[in-house]
Design an enzyme around this catalytic site. Structure first.
Site, PDB file in Angstrom:
ATOM      1  N   TYR A 176      -0.950  -1.465   9.865  1.00  0.00           N
ATOM      2  CA  TYR A 176      -1.299  -1.113   8.807  1.00  0.00           C
ATOM      3  C   TYR A 176       0.568  -1.217   8.732  1.00  0.00           C
ATOM      4  O   TYR A 176       0.858  -1.313   7.350  1.00  0.00           O
ATOM      5  CB  TYR A 176      -1.892  -0.241   8.561  1.00  0.00           C
ATOM      6  CG  TYR A 176      -2.738  -0.881   7.264  1.00  0.00           C
ATOM      7  CD1 TYR A 176      -3.553  -2.587   6.706  1.00  0.00           C
ATOM      8  CD2 TYR A 176      -2.594  -0.283   6.202  1.00  0.00           C
ATOM      9  CE1 TYR A 176      -3.850  -2.592   5.007  1.00  0.00           C
ATOM     10  CE2 TYR A 176      -2.548  -0.273   5.038  1.00  0.00           C
ATOM     11  CZ  TYR A 176      -3.083  -1.116   4.381  1.00  0.00           C
ATOM     12  OH  TYR A 176      -4.301  -1.541   2.994  1.00  0.00           O
ATOM     13  N   SER A 224       0.434  -1.198  -0.162  1.00  0.00           N
ATOM     14  CA  SER A 224       0.042   0.084   0.328  1.00  0.00           C
ATOM     15  C   SER A 224       0.834   1.049  -0.397  1.00  0.00           C
ATOM     16  O   SER A 224       2.445   1.360   0.646  1.00  0.00           O
ATOM     17  CB  SER A 224      -0.605  -0.088   1.280  1.00  0.00           C
ATOM     18  OG  SER A 224      -1.509   1.533   1.172  1.00  0.00           O
TER      19      SER A 224
HETATM   20  N1  LIG Z   1      -8.705  -0.684  -0.539  1.00  0.00           N
HETATM   21  C1  LIG Z   1      -7.491  -0.061  -0.147  1.00  0.00           C
HETATM   22  O1  LIG Z   1      -7.791   1.461  -0.488  1.00  0.00           O
HETATM   23  C2  LIG Z   1      -6.499  -0.177  -0.414  1.00  0.00           C
HETATM   24  C3  LIG Z   1      -5.461   0.465  -0.536  1.00  0.00           C
HETATM   25  C4  LIG Z   1      -3.527  -0.649  -0.853  1.00  0.00           C
HETATM   26  C5  LIG Z   1      -3.218  -1.688  -0.239  1.00  0.00           C
HETATM   27  N2  LIG Z   1      -4.962  -2.211  -0.121  1.00  0.00           N
HETATM   28  C6  LIG Z   1      -4.455  -4.202   0.354  1.00  0.00           C
HETATM   29  O2  LIG Z   1      -5.196  -4.835  -0.779  1.00  0.00           O
HETATM   30  C7  LIG Z   1      -5.291  -5.359   0.065  1.00  0.00           C
HETATM   31  C8  LIG Z   1      -6.875  -6.137   0.010  1.00  0.00           C
HETATM   32  O3  LIG Z   1      -7.439  -4.988   0.621  1.00  0.00           O
HETATM   33  P1  LIG Z   1      -9.005  -4.356   0.309  1.00  0.00           P
HETATM   34  O4  LIG Z   1      -9.788  -3.458   0.178  1.00  0.00           O
HETATM   35  O5  LIG Z   1      -9.138  -5.015  -1.167  1.00  0.00           O
HETATM   36  O6  LIG Z   1      -9.685  -5.543   1.444  1.00  0.00           O
HETATM   37  P2  LIG Z   1     -11.275  -6.439   1.579  1.00  0.00           P
HETATM   38  O7  LIG Z   1     -11.396  -6.621   2.982  1.00  0.00           O
HETATM   39  O8  LIG Z   1     -12.211  -6.043   1.272  1.00  0.00           O
HETATM   40  O9  LIG Z   1     -10.546  -7.811   1.084  1.00  0.00           O
HETATM   41  C9  LIG Z   1      -9.882  -9.129   1.934  1.00  0.00           C
HETATM   42  C10 LIG Z   1      -9.391 -10.165   1.400  1.00  0.00           C
HETATM   43  O10 LIG Z   1      -8.760 -11.377   2.029  1.00  0.00           O
HETATM   44  C11 LIG Z   1     -10.059 -12.674   2.721  1.00  0.00           C
HETATM   45  N3  LIG Z   1      -8.658 -12.657   3.660  1.00  0.00           N
HETATM   46  C12 LIG Z   1      -8.334 -12.190   5.044  1.00  0.00           C
HETATM   47  N4  LIG Z   1      -7.878 -12.694   5.691  1.00  0.00           N
HETATM   48  C13 LIG Z   1      -7.635 -14.019   5.452  1.00  0.00           C
HETATM   49  C14 LIG Z   1      -6.386 -16.216   5.353  1.00  0.00           C
HETATM   50  N5  LIG Z   1      -6.685 -15.054   6.677  1.00  0.00           N
HETATM   51  N6  LIG Z   1      -6.331 -16.405   4.335  1.00  0.00           N
HETATM   52  C15 LIG Z   1      -7.554 -15.972   2.828  1.00  0.00           C
HETATM   53  N7  LIG Z   1      -8.172 -14.629   3.352  1.00  0.00           N
HETATM   54  C16 LIG Z   1      -7.909 -13.964   3.474  1.00  0.00           C
HETATM   55  C17 LIG Z   1     -10.748 -11.572   2.923  1.00  0.00           C
HETATM   56  O11 LIG Z   1     -12.092 -12.890   3.526  1.00  0.00           O
HETATM   57  C18 LIG Z   1     -11.079 -10.663   1.977  1.00  0.00           C
HETATM   58  O12 LIG Z   1     -11.858 -11.612   1.145  1.00  0.00           O
HETATM   59  C19 LIG Z   1      -4.663  -5.778   1.060  1.00  0.00           C
HETATM   60  O13 LIG Z   1      -3.687  -6.292   1.601  1.00  0.00           O
HETATM   61  C20 LIG Z   1      -4.797  -4.229   0.897  1.00  0.00           C
HETATM   62  O14 LIG Z   1      -3.436  -3.675   2.265  1.00  0.00           O
HETATM   63  C21 LIG Z   1      -6.420  -1.554  -0.467  1.00  0.00           C
END
Ligand SMILES: NC(=O)c1ccc[n+]([C@@H]2O[C@H](COP(=O)([O-])OP(=O)(O)OC[C@H]3O[C@@H](n4cnc5c(N)ncnc54)[C@H](O)[C@@H]3O)[C@@H](O)[C@H]2O)c1
Ligand SMILES: [Zn+2]
Length: 654
Positions: free
Chosen positions: A546, A533
């Protein structure tokens, strides 16, 4: 509906549903109208069993079809030109309401010369003779009491030349026997049966097959020890690498538990010799790239050497592999693998039987070259395979956390870019939804849902077993399963801190460890992406876990890049800015925390963040997916250990 057409559909369906009659969907049928003017003929691209009132047939003017084989001008053209012209005229001879553009069978000029109903098949029991050196002698013996014995047709290049030869031979037969033959057996090809009624035609097919089967005997299968899972996986990886080296294609490798036929084949001392022959018939050449390759052991270097030597001899590299003690493997696109498997299975039986009748009679080099150049066969093949395109075409990808948010967007993006995608998530229902979305968008996509908890090493191992078992390899891992517990330092509960360490760090580590093992074993390089991120580069308030974990992911990726470079495995991090679309991290509660942090209302949070970017542009899941697809593709072949920020310009890496 015309009764003749109804009869044709009936006999086609009956023939098509009998697996001892039809292999790999091969075969065709026809029926002529009472006035002798028209012929209903099976169309290319539809299996006999699927023919119905609407699809799978064309109606042709018989005179026009016959005029093709009588045309001496056509006979003067070179092979490719001639067959293209013949196909054009066979299509022109169609007179019906069919709008799908389906082509009439490439054997229609052959059908036009025969009796009212025609069934043409490539059954294994016939090929046992048609592909044996003493096959004709055996058939003569079998049918010696018949008043009208089968007409034996020596191998002839399919299409125009075969149709003309049949015309000549049936004419001679008529002179000798006073009528045309009702049974034709074509060397290295198959069976034609023709009669004046639908039922009679079926009866004759039945009789011929029974009679031919009666002299084949039973092939003894020895009981096999069940193969060890690891041996199967290792063989899949070795075959996949070899297919990649020689054919330059990313193909899945499917393993088939040995049928009795395969078990019997593997037990033979002459197994290697029986597979040292070329393709038995056009189908084996077109749909399985010729004979399966016999392997005492599945080592990629040996397989590469063997495949290369085939190519040097001007043959196609095999798609099917019989590994002693394990069974049959097929390296092909998912859609085409079942046909290759079926044809190979049958071909192994044919080879064993042919060995009894004086040895295997396979296609000569010249005969193979003719088929390889044959436009009609090429057309049939493209109809079956439905090949997809894309910058990561055919690559096998695992995406974690792909049941939601960015993981889902990336899974979809890789699917669009041609990858086969394993959707990993702890939430299985969500993972299955993603698979449906991929299949909904990309009709030919291969995608599976795999439930796994990335923090549990056993669960991770099981999940990889499933992927490698299914497709036989691994090219891409995207770590995206992440959590973001947002608390101020003095309020942060230790269990939330630990959860973030577990999912975001231990999870990334366990996945990378398992993936790297497979990739190293496979020897085709690979690409690992840690979805970090922008917070991994620039800390944010109230985000201790985070901040720590997202920075940790970037640094882990750098270390892995150094370790894995020698295997051609590239490791990079992608740092998205704020992506609100579909994310569970951006839940109402989290948005409230942010609103509080900046002293604004919750519905002002998204515009607030977008305004912070240079481009003033909201970042969508597709933006991240595109970057990931690029980094996984060959275009990024010299990029490793890097951090790519995708945030409309907010954080700049120095
Ligand atoms: N959305 C954002 O703004 C953003 C920005 C930068 C980085 N990210 C990164 O993107 C990734 C996803 O984020 P998101 O916002 O899409 O999240 P989200 O919560 O929508 O999706 C995360 C998914 O991971 C799954 N998960 C959680 N724990 C798990 C485990 N132990 N084993 C397997 N699956 C598991 C959940 O069931 C969920 O489906 C993260 O690594 C986050 O740091 C997101
Ligand atoms: Zn045929």
């Amino acid at each position: 509906m015309d009764k003749v057409l109804a009869d044709l559909i009936r006999i086609s369906n009956i023939a098509g549903r009998d697996s001892t009659w039809v292999q790999g969907g091969g075969g065709n049928t026809s029926a002529k109208t009472d006035d002798g003017k028209y012929m209903y003929i099976k169309a290319s691209g539809t299996a006999l069993k699927d023919m119905n009132e609407r699809v799978g047939w064309r109606r042709q003017r018989i005179d026009d079809v016959l005029s093709v084989i009588q045309d001496e001008e056509l006979a003067k053209l070179d092979d490719t030109k001639r067959e293209n012209e013949v196909m054009r005229r066979l299509l022109e001879a169609c007179e019906d309401d069919v709008t799908s553009g389906a082509r009439p069978s490439v054997e229609s000029h052959l059908h036009a010369q025969l009796d009212k109903y025609v069934i043409h098949l490539h059954p294994m029991v016939i090929a046992a003779y048609a592909n044996a050196k003493n096959g004709k002698g055996q058939l003569d013996k079998l049918f010696r009491n018949e008043k009208y014995p089968p007409l034996w047709v020596p191998y002839t290049d399919p299409g125009f030349l075969l149709a003309r030869r049949i015309a000549k031979l049936t004419g001679q037969y008529k002179e000798q026997y006073g009528r045309k033959p009702s049974i034709l057996i074509l060397a290295k090809h198959g069976l034609f049966v023709t009669a004046d009624s639908a039922d009679k035609t079926l009866r004759i097919v039945n009789k011929v097959i029974k009679l031919c089967r009666s002299k084949l005997g039973v092939l003894k299968a020895r009981k096999l020890k069940p193969a060890a899972e690891k041996d199967i996986t290792d063989a899949q990886l070795a075959i996949r690498r070899a297919a990649f080296e020689v054919a330059g294609q990313y193909l899945p490798v499917k393993y088939y538990k040995p049928t009795e036929g395969v078990a019997a084949f593997m037990a033979r001392k002459d197994a290697a010799k029986l597979l040292r022959t070329a393709a038995l018939n056009p189908d084996e050449l077109v749909y399985a790239n010729g004979a399966a390759l016999w392997l005492e052991k599945a080592e990629s270097d040996t397989i590469i050497r063997k495949l290369k030597s085939l190519v040097q001899k001007g043959q196609k590299p095999s798609m099917a592999f019989v590994v002693k003690g394990l069974g049959l493997f097929v390296a092909a696109q998912e859609k085409t693998a079942p046909v290759a498997e079926e044809i190979t299975n049958e071909s192994l039986m044919i080879r064993m039987y042919a060995a009894k009748f004086g040895g295997v009679l396979a296609l000569t080099k010249r005969e193979q070259d003719f088929i390889n150049n044959w436009e009609s066969e090429h057309f049939r093949k493209t109809l079956v395979s439905g090949a997809g395109e894309g910058e990561v075409k055919g690559r096998i990808a695992v995406v974690t956390g792909a049941g939601s948010g960015l993981g889902r967007s990336i899974a979809l993006g890789l699917g669009r870019a041609g990858a086969m995608v394993a959707v990993f998530d702890i939430d299985h229902k969500a993972a299955k939804e993603t698979v449906e979305m991929i299949k909904g968008e990309v009709p030919d996509a291969s995608a599976i849902a795999v439930s796994s908890d990335v923090t549990d090493e056993i669960s991770v191992a099981e999940a990889f077993k499933k992927v490698v078992g299914q497709w036989g390899g691994l090219d891409i891992l995207v770590n995206a399963a992440g959590v973001a517990p947002a608390y101020g330092l003095i309020d942060l509960p230790v269990d939330k801190w630990r959860l973030a360490l577990e999912v975001n760090l231990t999870g990334y580590f366990l996945m990378a460890k398992a993936a790297a093992k497979v990739m190293i074993g496979q020897g085709m390089g690979g690409s690992i992406i840690n979805l970090s991120s922008k917070t991994g580069l620039e800390a944010s308030k109230n985000n201790t876990p985070y901040n720590a974990t997202k920075a940790g992911e970037i640094h882990m990726a750098r270390g892995w890049a150094m370790e894995l470079g020698e295997y051609g495995i590239r490791v990079n991090s992608v740092c998205p800015g704020n992506v609100f679309e579909g994310s569970k991290i951006w839940n109402p509660e989290y948005i409230k925390v942010c609103a509080k942090k900046y002293g604004i209302k919750p519905d002002e949070v998204i515009p607030y963040y977008v305004d912070k970017t240079i481009l003033k542009r909201e970042i969508k899941g597709q933006d991240i997916a595109d970057t990931v697809a690029f980094l996984c593709s060959d275009k990024a072949r010299t990029i490793t250990g890097q951090t790519v920020v995708v945030d409309s310009g907010q954080v700049m890496v120095r």
